[in-house]
Design an enzyme around this catalytic site. Structure first.
Site, PDB file in Angstrom:
ATOM      1  N   ASP A 254       0.826  -1.158  -0.166  1.00 29.51           N
ATOM      2  CA  ASP A 254      -0.041   0.010   0.023  1.00 29.51           C
ATOM      3  C   ASP A 254       0.919   1.270   0.047  1.00 29.51           C
ATOM      4  O   ASP A 254       2.095   1.198   0.216  1.00 29.51           O
ATOM      5  CB  ASP A 254      -0.855  -0.022   1.176  1.00 29.51           C
ATOM      6  CG  ASP A 254      -2.391   0.996   0.986  1.00 29.51           C
ATOM      7  OD1 ASP A 254      -2.195   1.642  -0.046  1.00 29.51           O
ATOM      8  OD2 ASP A 254      -3.092   0.482   1.639  1.00 29.51           O
TER       9      ASP A 254
HETATM   10  C1  BGC Z   1      -4.865   3.321   0.005  1.00 31.30           C
HETATM   11  C2  BGC Z   1      -4.897   2.232  -1.186  1.00 31.30           C
HETATM   12  C3  BGC Z   1      -4.844   3.024  -2.576  1.00 31.30           C
HETATM   13  C4  BGC Z   1      -3.540   3.601  -2.776  1.00 31.30           C
HETATM   14  C5  BGC Z   1      -3.212   4.228  -4.059  1.00 31.30           C
HETATM   15  C6  BGC Z   1      -3.534   4.228  -0.208  1.00 31.30           C
HETATM   16  O1  BGC Z   1      -3.573   5.115   0.466  1.00 31.30           O
HETATM   17  O2  BGC Z   1      -5.051   2.738   1.182  1.00 31.30           O
HETATM   18  O3  BGC Z   1      -6.199   1.737  -1.251  1.00 31.30           O
HETATM   19  O4  BGC Z   1      -4.850   2.003  -3.718  1.00 31.30           O
HETATM   20  O5  BGC Z   1      -3.496   4.709  -1.712  1.00 31.30           O
HETATM   21  O6  BGC Z   1      -3.892   5.356  -4.299  1.00 31.30           O
END
Ligand code: BGC
Length: 730
Positions: A254
């Site tokens: 993540d």
């Molecule tokens: C979120 C994810 C997301 C990623 C990219 C993160 O802060 O938890 O779900 O895919 O950002 O945007």
């Protein structure tokens, strides 16, 4: 591929593991110089937050022609509920309980995003969510692991299509592995403690279903489970995901999660964080830039196994090959297709249908709804009646708030030019003054029917939008009460990304329609439903608590030795100040038609081994309107070696009936439906057999029951029931 791998320097290999974000400007996404430099130096395996055919082609061209090896890029984007044509939020989609409609919605997302050059989508979010304080319940499918597993498979099939290499297919990325849905007290990014049983039975089934559906990417979560953050969790990433489930795709961290390991207190510094995350099984580093900065040295020093590095690079190259990026690197960045498919009439029709199916009728006293289409004047009162961005909801990708059909516009479309439709925000979501409320009352007094459009802003749900109170924000309850006091035919339409605590509203309002954030066609879907052109068929995928103090509250909880009685009894598992039931239970939703449902019947009273059992229930339409009756099937192991949940969802069925007509809803119950996580560490139906209650009813709170006797044929090892949804036909 092996030949390409053999030509790569250590730095180029590590470059493939680096995923960097583009930036957004008013004019759209752009890559800052640092990102361009990363591509040119071969230090980016992929980019995200980039879209648009022309722009993505220029990035892909840079990677192909201006780098030493010309490896194409993965181009990712968060397309949670539509790219440009915005579907209802995932929680709303889940309320449809309709796998075909959800899969069709994901086809729309994949078709539009891929035409704009995106080849990888950070969805579906399959975390099972039982705490509505968490803003991200909006992105998931609610509280049932069983329903979540069906939806996870449908979404993966919809996104990845018939063949991953097709120009209108994208790789899906299932997230957030694992346990993110059980985040403590609903606080984003917080740690949690799950027993092995809770992890296996509540959180993992949708991930397993997605992997069985051949999802090509898994996103490792921010949160720690049992003290180990997702990106550092070798047991989850290597033992369960790869070894147990045979996952062959890539694991991406993540956003920045590897860089956060020192903050979690499990790594000393960036180097240590890279080593730990990489060895644990995180192939790709999203945005922390830890891998590029440290893995080459770690491999050279022998602190990270170079063989493991090759494995990760192979997986990433394999995904690129399977996406067709080596053969047709520009296949997805297609301006012509972009112009044709994005926002097409066909896509809007899919979004409208899904939005209609997502609506849940929570209350309809004296059949206030549907309103007559002959209404001549409608007052749409409240901050969400004419609000484009809030109609789309959080994570609305490249959606255009100005193109969203708001509720006011939808009603005007449905009623035509002869009706007067007036919207008045009467303040904002956060605040209405006495003067705002007085004007709302004046307007309502002049109208034939009144619609109160209440709820949350889109930004009050989604990531980083945990709420400690789930009440209607601001002065909306006072506004509603003042308008309701007029006694006009009035319906409340709720826009929200999560269950709200609306006991007062439920008491005062004659009709409440849950609209979630319904997407770009949302206002039309709601209007068609309010005026009877569409029948509300949605059912809640998550319980609505009466008060925040009841959380966590969900249908498949464990029993207690002292269950709460219907009215308060001391020394039982009850609150002294509130009933222990939710306001609206899981699976709840009304129809415009009225039905009577009989007792469940079994075609055999004993299930021996893998014999399946047919469960049927009679339903009669006893009202004056045609409609679709729905029944849900739940089981409960009555006697087992350990306490089992009081209800576990195992099926849902529907039948459309004319007034006075009777029909049957049937289900098939299989041995695998009786399986649960056994103390020995496997899924199986209980090896000693035993009685199983079979409950059928319109929702989890109103079921009738019969008992099935289960006898195992032999001791058998089983997985949770495999989810079979068909891949789309070409
Ligand atoms: C979120 C994810 C997301 C990623 C990219 C993160 O802060 O938890 O779900 O895919 O950002 O945007």
């Amino acid at each position: 591929m092996e030949e390409l791998l053999s030509r790569m320097t250590l730095e180029e290999k590590v470059g493939q593991l680096n995923l960097v974000s583009g930036n957004h400007a008013v004019t759209g996404p752009f890559a800052p110089q640092s990102v361009r430099d990363a591509i040119l130096k071969g230090q980016a395996g992929g980019l995200f937050n980039v879209y648009g055919a022309e722009y993505t082609r220029s990035l892909q061209a840079m990677a192909l022609t201006e780098t030493r090896l010309g490896v194409p890029l993965l181009l990712g984007f968060d397309v949670l509920h539509g790219y440009r044509t915005i579907l209802p939020i995932p929680l709303g989609q889940a309320a449809s309980w309709d796998m075909e409609a959800i899969q069709a919605g994901e086809r729309v997302s994949a078709t539009e995003a891929s035409a704009a050059g995106v080849n990888w989508i950070f969805a579906p979010m399959v975390d099972v969510t039982r705490d509505p304080r968490w803003g991200r319940v909006a992105e998931g499918s609610g509280e049932s692991a069983w329903l979540g597993a069906q939806i996870a498979a449908a979404r993966v099939h919809g996104l990845e299509g018939q063949s991953l290499s097709a120009p209108d297919s994208v790789a899906s990325c299932v997230k957030h592995f694992a346990g993110n849905g059980a985040t403590e007290a609903g606080r984003d990014y917080s740690a949690l403690d799950l027993s092995e049983r809770a992890l296996r039975e509540q959180q993992l089934p949708p991930f397993k279903a997605a992997v069985d559906a051949d999802a090509r990417c898994v996103m490792a979560a921010f949160n720690a489970v049992d003290g180990v953050p997702g990106v550092a969790n070798e047991r989850l990433l290597r033992d369960i995901l790869r070894k147990e489930w045979g996952f062959r795709g890539i694991v991406v961290s993540d956003f920045g999660a590897i860089g956060e390991l020192p903050v979690h207190g499990v790594a000393e510094d960036g180097f240590d964080a890279s080593r730990i995350a990489f060895q644990a099984g995180t192939d790709m580093d999203m945005e922390s830039r830890s891998y590029v900065g440290s893995l080459p040295l770690l491999v050279r020093e022998g602190l990270v196994d170079g063989g493991l590095l090759d494995d990760s690079v192979r997986r990433i190259l394999q995904l690129k090959e399977d996406l067709g990026l080596f053969d047709q690197p520009f296949g997805r960045s297609d301006e012509k297709r972009e112009a044709e498919v994005i926002g097409s009439a066909q896509h809007k029709a899919v979004a409208l249908a899904l939005a209609e199916k997502s609506l849940v009728l929570l209350k309809n006293d004296r059949e206030v709804l549907p309103f007559a289409v002959t209404a001549k004047s409608v007052a749409v009162i409240g901050p969400l009646g004419d609000a484009g961005a809030d109609t789309l909801g959080p994570w609305a990708a490249h959606g255009d708030p100005n193109a969203a059909i708001t509720l006011k516009e939808g009603i005007a479309q449905v009623l035509g030019p002869s009706a007067r439709v007036t919207a008045l925000a009467a303040g904002s979501v956060e605040r209405s003054t006495a003067a705002d409320i007085a004007s709302a009352v004046r307007l309502a007094a002049t109208a034939d029917v009144v619609v109160l459009a209440l709820g949350e802003h889109a930004t009050q749900s989604g990531e980083a939008a945990s709420r400690a109170s789930l009440d209607l924000p601001g002065d909306q309850l006072s506004l509603a009460r003042a308008v309701l006091a007029l006694g006009k035919p009035t319906a409340v339409v709720l826009f929200n990304g999560r269950p709200l605590t609306i006991e007062d509203l439920d008491r005062d309002a004659p009709a409440i329609l849950e609209a979630w954030f319904p997407g770009s066609e949302g206002g039309l879907a709601v209007a068609r439903t309010l005026f009877g052109l569409n029948e509300p068929t949605g059912r809640l995928p998550i319980s609505f608590p009466r008060s925040v103090g009841q959380i966590p509250i969900y249908h498949d909880h464990l029993p207690t030795g002292r269950p709460a009685a219907e009215t308060y009894k001391p020394y039982t598992s009850a609150y002294i100040d509130l009933p222990s039931t939710p306001l609206y239970p899981f699976g709840y939703g009304l129809s415009y038609a009225r039905f009577e449902m009989g007792e469940p019947r079994l075609d055999r009273l004993r299930m021996v081994g893998s014999q399946s059992v047919q469960v049927t229930v009679d339903v009669t339409n006893v009202g004056p309107r045609p409609g679709t009756a729905q029944a849900q099937l739940y089981i409960r192991h009555k006697v087992a070696r350990l306490s089992r949940p009081v209800r576990e969802l195992r099926g849902m069925g529907r039948v459309t009936l004319k007034p006075g007509e009777a029909g049957v809803i049937s289900f098939t119950l299989k041995e695998s439906d009786l399986a649960y996580w056994q103390p020995g560490g496997r899924f199986a139906a209980p090896d000693v057999g035993g009685p199983v209650e079979v409950h059928v009813g319109p929702d989890s709170g109103r079921t009738r029951m019969t008992v099935l006797e289960y006898r195992p044929s032999s001791a058998m090892v089983q997985q949770p029931a495999r989810v079979d949804t068909a891949r789309p036909t070409p």
